[in-house]
Design a protein around this motif. Structure first.
Motif, PDB file in Angstrom:
ATOM      1  N   TYR A 123       4.294  -2.810 -11.172  1.00 50.53           N
ATOM      2  CA  TYR A 123       4.271  -1.486 -11.782  1.00 50.53           C
ATOM      3  C   TYR A 123       4.283  -1.576 -13.255  1.00 50.53           C
ATOM      4  O   TYR A 123       3.437  -0.538 -13.970  1.00 50.53           O
ATOM      5  CB  TYR A 123       5.805  -1.018 -11.238  1.00 50.53           C
ATOM      6  N   GLY A 124       4.594  -2.590 -13.658  1.00 56.22           N
ATOM      7  CA  GLY A 124       4.595  -2.873 -15.239  1.00 56.22           C
ATOM      8  C   GLY A 124       3.078  -2.780 -15.632  1.00 56.22           C
ATOM      9  O   GLY A 124       2.638  -2.126 -16.600  1.00 56.22           O
ATOM     10  N   GLN A 125       2.311  -3.549 -14.979  1.00 56.32           N
ATOM     11  CA  GLN A 125       0.899  -3.714 -15.267  1.00 56.32           C
ATOM     12  C   GLN A 125       0.257  -2.357 -14.948  1.00 56.32           C
ATOM     13  O   GLN A 125      -0.636  -1.863 -15.860  1.00 56.32           O
ATOM     14  CB  GLN A 125       0.115  -4.547 -14.014  1.00 56.32           C
ATOM     15  N   ARG A 158      11.228   4.775 -18.885  1.00 54.16           N
ATOM     16  CA  ARG A 158      12.445   4.996 -18.153  1.00 54.16           C
ATOM     17  C   ARG A 158      12.175   5.378 -16.534  1.00 54.16           C
ATOM     18  O   ARG A 158      12.879   4.729 -15.916  1.00 54.16           O
ATOM     19  CB  ARG A 158      12.996   6.413 -18.781  1.00 54.16           C
ATOM     20  N   ILE A 159      11.330   6.060 -16.210  1.00 56.41           N
ATOM     21  CA  ILE A 159      11.113   6.249 -14.885  1.00 56.41           C
ATOM     22  C   ILE A 159      10.407   5.067 -14.315  1.00 56.41           C
ATOM     23  O   ILE A 159      11.208   4.879 -13.049  1.00 56.41           O
ATOM     24  CB  ILE A 159       9.754   7.401 -14.680  1.00 56.41           C
ATOM     25  N   THR A 160       9.708   4.324 -14.806  1.00 60.82           N
ATOM     26  CA  THR A 160       9.266   3.060 -14.091  1.00 60.82           C
ATOM     27  C   THR A 160      10.636   2.256 -14.072  1.00 60.82           C
ATOM     28  O   THR A 160      10.482   1.600 -12.816  1.00 60.82           O
ATOM     29  CB  THR A 160       8.356   2.128 -14.886  1.00 60.82           C
ATOM     30  N   LEU A 161      11.252   2.059 -14.749  1.00 59.18           N
ATOM     31  CA  LEU A 161      12.519   1.181 -14.856  1.00 59.18           C
ATOM     32  C   LEU A 161      13.304   1.554 -13.607  1.00 59.18           C
ATOM     33  O   LEU A 161      13.905   0.682 -12.950  1.00 59.18           O
ATOM     34  CB  LEU A 161      13.379   1.067 -15.784  1.00 59.18           C
ATOM     35  N   ALA A 180       8.036 -11.793  -3.099  1.00 57.11           N
ATOM     36  CA  ALA A 180       7.271 -10.574  -3.568  1.00 57.11           C
ATOM     37  C   ALA A 180       8.004  -9.427  -4.071  1.00 57.11           C
ATOM     38  O   ALA A 180       7.572  -8.536  -5.008  1.00 57.11           O
ATOM     39  CB  ALA A 180       6.430 -10.335  -2.418  1.00 57.11           C
ATOM     40  N   VAL A 181       9.277  -9.047  -3.385  1.00 57.60           N
ATOM     41  CA  VAL A 181       9.894  -7.736  -3.751  1.00 57.60           C
ATOM     42  C   VAL A 181      10.255  -7.950  -5.135  1.00 57.60           C
ATOM     43  O   VAL A 181      10.085  -6.842  -5.945  1.00 57.60           O
ATOM     44  CB  VAL A 181      10.954  -7.609  -2.711  1.00 57.60           C
ATOM     45  N   PRO A 182      10.859  -8.827  -5.884  1.00 59.76           N
ATOM     46  CA  PRO A 182      11.131  -8.725  -7.204  1.00 59.76           C
ATOM     47  C   PRO A 182       9.881  -8.557  -8.171  1.00 59.76           C
ATOM     48  O   PRO A 182      10.014  -8.152  -9.169  1.00 59.76           O
ATOM     49  CB  PRO A 182      11.903 -10.227  -7.435  1.00 59.76           C
ATOM     50  N   GLY A 183       8.858  -9.455  -7.625  1.00 53.79           N
ATOM     51  CA  GLY A 183       7.595  -9.062  -8.351  1.00 53.79           C
ATOM     52  C   GLY A 183       6.903  -7.781  -8.213  1.00 53.79           C
ATOM     53  O   GLY A 183       5.824  -7.510  -9.375  1.00 53.79           O
ATOM     54  N   ASN A 211       0.888  -1.294  -0.051  1.00 52.92           N
ATOM     55  CA  ASN A 211      -0.033   0.011   0.130  1.00 52.92           C
ATOM     56  C   ASN A 211       0.884   1.130   0.046  1.00 52.92           C
ATOM     57  O   ASN A 211       0.593   2.336  -0.744  1.00 52.92           O
ATOM     58  CB  ASN A 211      -0.891   0.056   1.254  1.00 52.92           C
ATOM     59  N   VAL A 212       1.863   1.209   0.829  1.00 51.80           N
ATOM     60  CA  VAL A 212       2.820   2.445   0.819  1.00 51.80           C
ATOM     61  C   VAL A 212       3.473   2.486  -0.535  1.00 51.80           C
ATOM     62  O   VAL A 212       3.511   3.660  -1.086  1.00 51.80           O
ATOM     63  CB  VAL A 212       3.775   2.242   1.880  1.00 51.80           C
ATOM     64  N   LEU A 213       4.087   1.506  -1.388  1.00 48.34           N
ATOM     65  CA  LEU A 213       4.549   1.504  -2.727  1.00 48.34           C
ATOM     66  C   LEU A 213       3.444   2.029  -3.612  1.00 48.34           C
ATOM     67  O   LEU A 213       3.870   2.247  -4.842  1.00 48.34           O
ATOM     68  CB  LEU A 213       5.324   0.204  -2.915  1.00 48.34           C
ATOM     69  N   MET A 214       2.158   1.716  -3.169  1.00 46.94           N
ATOM     70  CA  MET A 214       1.131   2.044  -4.398  1.00 46.94           C
ATOM     71  C   MET A 214       1.201   3.678  -4.715  1.00 46.94           C
ATOM     72  O   MET A 214       0.937   4.138  -5.554  1.00 46.94           O
ATOM     73  CB  MET A 214      -0.079   1.897  -3.582  1.00 46.94           C
ATOM     74  N   SER A 215       1.773   4.421  -3.531  1.00 45.48           N
ATOM     75  CA  SER A 215       1.687   6.002  -3.822  1.00 45.48           C
ATOM     76  C   SER A 215       2.619   6.163  -4.801  1.00 45.48           C
ATOM     77  O   SER A 215       2.611   7.255  -5.603  1.00 45.48           O
ATOM     78  CB  SER A 215       2.224   6.688  -2.657  1.00 45.48           C
ATOM     79  N   VAL A 216       3.944   5.472  -4.982  1.00 47.24           N
ATOM     80  CA  VAL A 216       4.920   5.635  -5.984  1.00 47.24           C
ATOM     81  C   VAL A 216       4.294   5.208  -7.528  1.00 47.24           C
ATOM     82  O   VAL A 216       4.633   5.962  -8.497  1.00 47.24           O
ATOM     83  CB  VAL A 216       6.226   4.737  -5.565  1.00 47.24           C
ATOM     84  N   VAL A 217       3.749   4.174  -7.420  1.00 51.05           N
ATOM     85  CA  VAL A 217       3.442   3.798  -8.843  1.00 51.05           C
ATOM     86  C   VAL A 217       2.194   4.742  -9.283  1.00 51.05           C
ATOM     87  O   VAL A 217       1.992   4.859 -10.798  1.00 51.05           O
ATOM     88  CB  VAL A 217       2.927   2.322  -8.785  1.00 51.05           C
ATOM     89  N   LEU A 218       1.453   5.217  -8.509  1.00 46.98           N
ATOM     90  CA  LEU A 218       0.381   6.306  -8.847  1.00 46.98           C
ATOM     91  C   LEU A 218       0.846   7.507  -9.224  1.00 46.98           C
ATOM     92  O   LEU A 218       0.353   7.925 -10.180  1.00 46.98           O
ATOM     93  CB  LEU A 218      -0.578   6.467  -7.486  1.00 46.98           C
ATOM     94  N   ALA A 219       1.871   7.689  -8.805  1.00 47.79           N
ATOM     95  CA  ALA A 219       2.365   8.894  -9.143  1.00 47.79           C
ATOM     96  C   ALA A 219       3.101   8.834 -10.662  1.00 47.79           C
ATOM     97  O   ALA A 219       3.215   9.806 -11.349  1.00 47.79           O
ATOM     98  CB  ALA A 219       3.871   9.417  -8.336  1.00 47.79           C
ATOM     99  N   VAL A 220       3.743   7.785 -10.947  1.00 52.41           N
ATOM    100  CA  VAL A 220       3.965   7.508 -12.405  1.00 52.41           C
ATOM    101  C   VAL A 220       3.115   7.042 -13.350  1.00 52.41           C
ATOM    102  O   VAL A 220       2.662   7.681 -14.198  1.00 52.41           O
ATOM    103  CB  VAL A 220       5.203   6.478 -12.359  1.00 52.41           C
ATOM    104  N   SER A 221       2.135   5.880 -12.957  1.00 53.23           N
ATOM    105  CA  SER A 221       1.241   5.477 -14.004  1.00 53.23           C
ATOM    106  C   SER A 221      -0.022   6.665 -13.940  1.00 53.23           C
ATOM    107  O   SER A 221      -0.385   6.772 -15.150  1.00 53.23           O
ATOM    108  CB  SER A 221       0.607   4.081 -13.555  1.00 53.23           C
TER     109      SER A 221
END
Length: 464
Positions: free
Chosen positions: A159-161, A108-111, A151-154, A70-80
Motif C-alpha cells: 500500500y505504501g508503494q 492517515r487513510i492508508t495507515l 505476506a499479510v504484514p507486507g 487482487n481483492v485488496l487491490m480495489s482498496v489500495v486503488l480507492a486510496v492511491s
C-alpha cells in the motif's frame, strides 16, 4: 517566491495522424504505465513457475494468496487512485500549498486501512484458507497459512508503494513508478529461487521464501522510491509554496475518497464479474475452464495497454480539471474516445486472427485447444468492447464523473450476473455465457460513449 505553473494545453506540433488520434498526448504518459503493469505480470508468472516445482499444494497456496491480493487491490486503488486525482487537480491549478494537507490525509487513510486489513487477515488467515481451498486440503491450507504469515504484514509495503507512486503520477511522471516496478521485479526474480530453494547457501524456505522474496523486493523498492520522492520536483514546489488557506467544502479526506471510491468499485465489480463467469463456465467441464483461462491470460498484453491509457487519461483530465482548462479536457476526451475505438478494433482483430496461435503456444492438449478455438470468436467481440470502455473510463475518473463510471460498470455486471446463469440453461449452452459477457461490456461501452459525446457537445456550446 511564486510557484511554477503547469503547462496543461496540449503541444501544437504534432503529426497529422497522431495529432488527430491522440491530441492530448496520452500515449506519452501511458507507455511507462504499460511497462510497469506488464513487468508485474511477468514477475508473477516467473514466481508461479518456481513454485510449481514444489507441487500442487504449494501452487494452490500461492494462487490463493495472489487472488486475495487482487481483492485488496480495489482498496489500495480507492486510496492511491483518489490521491493521484486530487493531487493532479492541485498540480493543474498550480496550488502546491494544497498538496501538504492532501498528502497528510492520504497517509492517515492508508495507515488506518492498512492496520485494519493486516490485523483482520492475520487473525483469520487459517479460516480464510480453509474457506477458499477447502478444509480437506490440509497441506495446501498449512502452506497458505505459512505464506500469509509473512505476506499479510507486507501489505503495508504494498500500500505504501502505491501511495508514494501517486505523488509522481500527479505530476505526469509515470516513468519513475515504471522504473521502480522494474527494480522490484528484478529483485524478486533473483530472490525467489534463492529463498524458495536455498540457493547460494540460503535456507530452503519453500512458500515462506516466496513470501519473503516478495515483501523484501517491495520493501527495498519503497525505500528507493521514498528517497526519490524527497528529491522530486513535487516536494520542491510544495516546500516553496505557502500553506493553502482553509476553504469551505469537503476536507481532503472526503476529496480523496470521493475521487477514489468509484475507481475501487469499478475494479472490484469487474473482478467479481470475471470470477462469477468462471463459475458458470465450470459447469461445462474442466477443459472449458482451462480453455477459458488460457485464452483470457493471453490477452493481458491487450488489457494492460487499455488500463495504462485509462491511467494516463485520468491524470491529464484531472490536471485539466484543476486548471479549468477546457481545451485540454476536451482533448483528453477526444484522445480517450479515438484511442479506445482504435485499440478495441485492433484488439478484436488480433484475438480473432492470432488467438489460435497463442493457444497452441500455451498448451498442447487437444481437448483444451478445441474448446479454446470455439471460444475465440466470442472472445474477440467481448475484448473489443472491453478495451474500449476501459480506455474511456479514465476521462470520467479524472474529470470528476467517477460515479457515472461506477454506475455503468455495476449495471453491466448486474446484467451479466442475471443473464449468464439463465442463458447457459438454454440450447445456447456455453455460448450463452459469452453473450452475457458481451452484453455487459457492450452496455458499459455504449453508456460511456454516449456520456462522452454529450460532454463534448456541452463543451462546444459553452465555447461557441
Amino acid at each position: 517566491m511564486t510557484t511554477p505553473t503547469v503547462r496543461t494545453s496540449p503541444p501544437t506540433k504534432r503529426g497529422p495522424l497522431t495529432g488527430w488520434l491522440d491530441p492530448a498526448r496520452l500515449l506519452n504518459v501511458a507507455w511507462p504505465v504499460y511497462i510497469e503493469l506488464m513487468s508485474g505480470v511477468i514477475a508473477s508468472i516467473i514466481t508461479v513457475v518456481w513454485i510449481a516445482r514444489l507441487g500442487g499444494p504449494a501452487l494452490a497456496a500461492v494462487t490463493m494468496a495472489a487472488t486475495l491480493e487482487n481483492v485488496l487491490m480495489s482498496v489500495v486503488l480507492a486510496v492511491s487512485g483518489g490521491t493521484t486525482i486530487v493531487l493532479s487537480r492541485a498540480v493543474g491549478a498550480s496550488e502546491y500549498g494544497r498538496l501538504r494537507p492532501v498528502l497528510r490525509a492520504a497517509f492517515r487513510i492508508t495507515l488506518v486501512v492498512t492496520a485494519v486489513i493486516c490485523v483482520v487477515l492475520f487473525v483469520l488467515r487459517e479460516p480464510l484458507a480453509k474457506v477458499v481451498l477447502g478444509s480437506d486440503e490440509a497441506s495446501a491450507v498449512r502452506l497458505s497459512v505459512d505464506y500469509l504469515t509473512v505476506a499479510v504484514p507486507g501489505i503495508a509495503v504494498f500500500y505504501g508503494q502505491h501511495l508514494v507512486d501517486s505523488t509522481f503520477k500527479a505530476k505526469g511522471d509515470t516513468r519513475t513508478p515504471m522504473r521502480m516496478a522494474i527494480l522490484s521485479n528484478l529483485i524478486l526474480v533473483v530472490a525467489d529461487p534463492v529463498l524458495i530453494f536455498g540457493w547460494l547457501g540460503a535456507p530452503r524456505l519453500g512458500v515462506t521464501g516466496a513470501a519473503l522474496a516478495l515483501v523484501a523486493s517491495r520493501a527495498v523498492t519503497l525505500a528507493v522510491t521514498w528517497w526519490l520522492y524527497r528529491r522530486s520536483p513535487l516536494v520542491r514546489d510544495m516546500t516553496a509554496a505557502p500553506e493553502a488557506p482553509k476553504t469551505p467544502g469537503p476536507g481532503p479526506v472526503r476529496e480523496i475518497l470521493a475521487a477514489g471510491l468509484p475507481l475501487g468499485v469499478d475494479f472490484l465489480v469487474r473482478m467479481a464479474a470475471g470470477m462469477l463467469i468462471v463459475g458458470v463456465v465450470a459447469r461445462f467441464g474442466t477443459d472449458e475452464v482451462a480453455a477459458y483461462g488460457t485464452v483470457t491470460r493471453t490477452l493481458l498484453f491487450l488489457t494492460m495497454a487499455a488500463y495504462a491509457m485509462r491511467q494516463a487519461a485520468t491524470i491529464i483530465a484531472a490536471q485539466a480539471n484543476g486548471a479549468d482548462d477546457a481545451v485540454l479536457l476536451a482533448a483528453s476526451r477526444s484522445s480517450s474516445v479515438r484511442l479506445g475505438i482504435a485499440w478495441s478494433v485492433l484488439g478484436g482483430l488480433a484475438v480473432l486472427l492470432l488467438g489460435g496461435l497463442a493457444v497452441d503456444a500455451v498448451t498442447g492438449e487437444a481437448a483444451i485447444r478445441s474448446a479454446a478455438y470455439g471460444q475465440i470468436p466470442w472472445l474477440s467481440v467481448y475484448i473489443a468492447l472491453l478495451l474500449c470502455n476501459v480506455t474511456l473510463s479514465g476521462i470520467f475518473l479524472g474529470g470528476g464523473n467517477g460515479k457515472a463510471l461506477a454506475t455503468s460498470t455495476t449495471v453491466g455486471a448486474a446484467l451479466q450476473l442475471c443473464l449468464a446463469p439463465l442463458l447457459v440453461l438454454t440450447p445456447l449452452g456455453l455460448t450463452g455465457a459469452w453473450i452475457a459477457m458481451i452484453i455487459n461490456a457492450g452496455t458499459q461501452t455504449t453508456v460511456l460513449l454516449v456520456l462522452a459525446a454529450r460532454q463534448t457537445n456541452e463543451t462546444k456550446e459553452v465555447t461557441a
